[in-house]
Design an enzyme around this catalytic site. Structure first.
Site, short mmCIF file in Angstrom:
data_model
loop_
_atom_site.label_atom_id
_atom_site.label_comp_id
_atom_site.label_asym_id
_atom_site.label_seq_id
_atom_site.Cartn_x
_atom_site.Cartn_y
_atom_site.Cartn_z
N SER A 144 55.67 -46.96 37.21
CA SER A 144 55.09 -46.79 38.04
C SER A 144 55.76 -48.31 38.59
CB SER A 144 53.58 -48.11 37.38
OG SER A 144 54.19 -48.76 37.00
N CYS A 145 56.55 -48.07 38.68
CA CYS A 145 57.94 -49.96 38.82
C CYS A 145 58.90 -49.32 39.10
CB CYS A 145 57.99 -50.75 37.68
SG CYS A 145 56.56 -51.22 37.17
N PHE A 146 59.96 -48.77 38.29
CA PHE A 146 61.49 -48.21 39.22
C PHE A 146 61.58 -47.82 40.43
CE2 PHE A 146 64.16 -48.48 34.90
CZ PHE A 146 63.43 -50.64 35.14
#
Length: 302
Positions: A297-299
């Site tokens: 969900s972040c990179f």
């Protein structure tokens, strides 16, 4: 939130005055706005070490699950830890954000910041949280610290969160309430452990009192095992988060590029190359495994 004391040591020839700064955190009450991965792990971590935590979320089902000791996310041993802190009443989850703020002294904003179709950051949840926190602050007579833990682009806290808090509270940041940026560096699958044992703590303070207050909280939380604490300004803290994620994603992509080169050269082993590179202290062994690439969900969004 801290006081300076002087101690006089009388010697035969000299009189020495030693000044020490004793940190005295006057509150252990914390509220968490947004109970996703970051929010829940932050709440459980503080509660597991004796802090009183009021978590709040707009999802009724999520609130009900947490109060039953059932985590809405998948992390090793998180249900066991959650059940302990709910049972001993160190953690409670509610729907009313204003109630959470009014009954605590430090509020962490941990709402999501997903990407829009064009790739830009969606800050509607941040703005809504700041509005509700501001409204609660308008009813408080005591100092309150607001901490932005959500991932936001540089300038968001000072240009959006701060004026929103001031508008809805009718109070002044730096005087009536404090503001800090405190990015998280959690890995899915070890988020709770990363919260309890971080490599560093980054504090982007709007003013000195805000930074002192948050640093005192973490010194109390980590005790003798307090990690390195870096105090800076809000936009620097915000960009530190993006820089860390971008660099880790770069390591993954770079190693996958090397893997593609290896496939064109007979008998070349990419795992041996990764090991040879990783033993260099300047590079390190983590995030050098060639594979499918990065996800989560972040990179991708960062």
């Amino acid at each position: 939130f801290y006081q300076e004391k002087s101690y006089i040591i009388n010697g035969k020839k000299n009189q020495i005055i030693l000044y020490t700064r004793e940190w005295e955190l006057k509150t252990h009450s914390i509220s968490i706005v947004g109970i996703g991965y970051v929010g829940l792990c932050t709440a459980i971590a503080f509660a597991s070490r004796g802090f009183k935590v009021l978590a709040s979320d707009i999802d009724k089902n999520k609130v009900a699950l947490i109060n039953k000791g059932k985590a809405p996310i998948h992390e090793p041993n998180i249900n066991e830890q959650l059940q302990k802190v709910v049972k001993n009443k160190h953690l409670k989850c509610i729907l009313n954000r204003q109630e959470a703020v009014l009954n605590t002294d430090i509020t962490f904003i941990t709402v999501g910041t997903p990407s829009k179709p064009d790739g830009s950051i969606n800050i509607q949840y941040i703005k809504k949280a700041a509005e509700e926190i501001g409204e609660a602050l308008s009813k408080k007579d005591t100092y309150h610290l607001v901490v932005v833990k959500s991932t936001v682009v540089p300038g968001t806290s000072e240009k959006i969160v701060k004026p929103t808090l001031e508008k809805h509270s009718r109070k002044h940041c730096g005087k009536d309430f404090g503001l800090c940026v405190n990015p998280e560096f959690l890995r899915e699958g070890s988020a709770l452990q990363d919260t309890l044992h971080p490599d560093r703590v980054i504090i982007g303070e709007y003013d000195k009192k805000s930074g002192v207050t948050l640093q005192a909280l973490y010194r109390d939380f980590y005790g003798e095992k307090t990690p390195p604490i870096i105090r800076t300004n809000p936009p620097t803290a915000e960009l530190t988060k993006y820089s860390s994620n971008a660099f880790l994603a770069t390591k993954i992509s770079f190693m996958n590029t090397i893997a593609n080169v290896c496939e064109k050269i007979p008998s070349v082993d990419v795992t041996t190359i990764a090991k040879g590179m990783g033993l260099d202290r300047r590079i390190g062994q983590l995030f050098l495994n060639a594979g499918l690439g990065y996800g989560g969900s972040c990179f991708p969004k960062d």
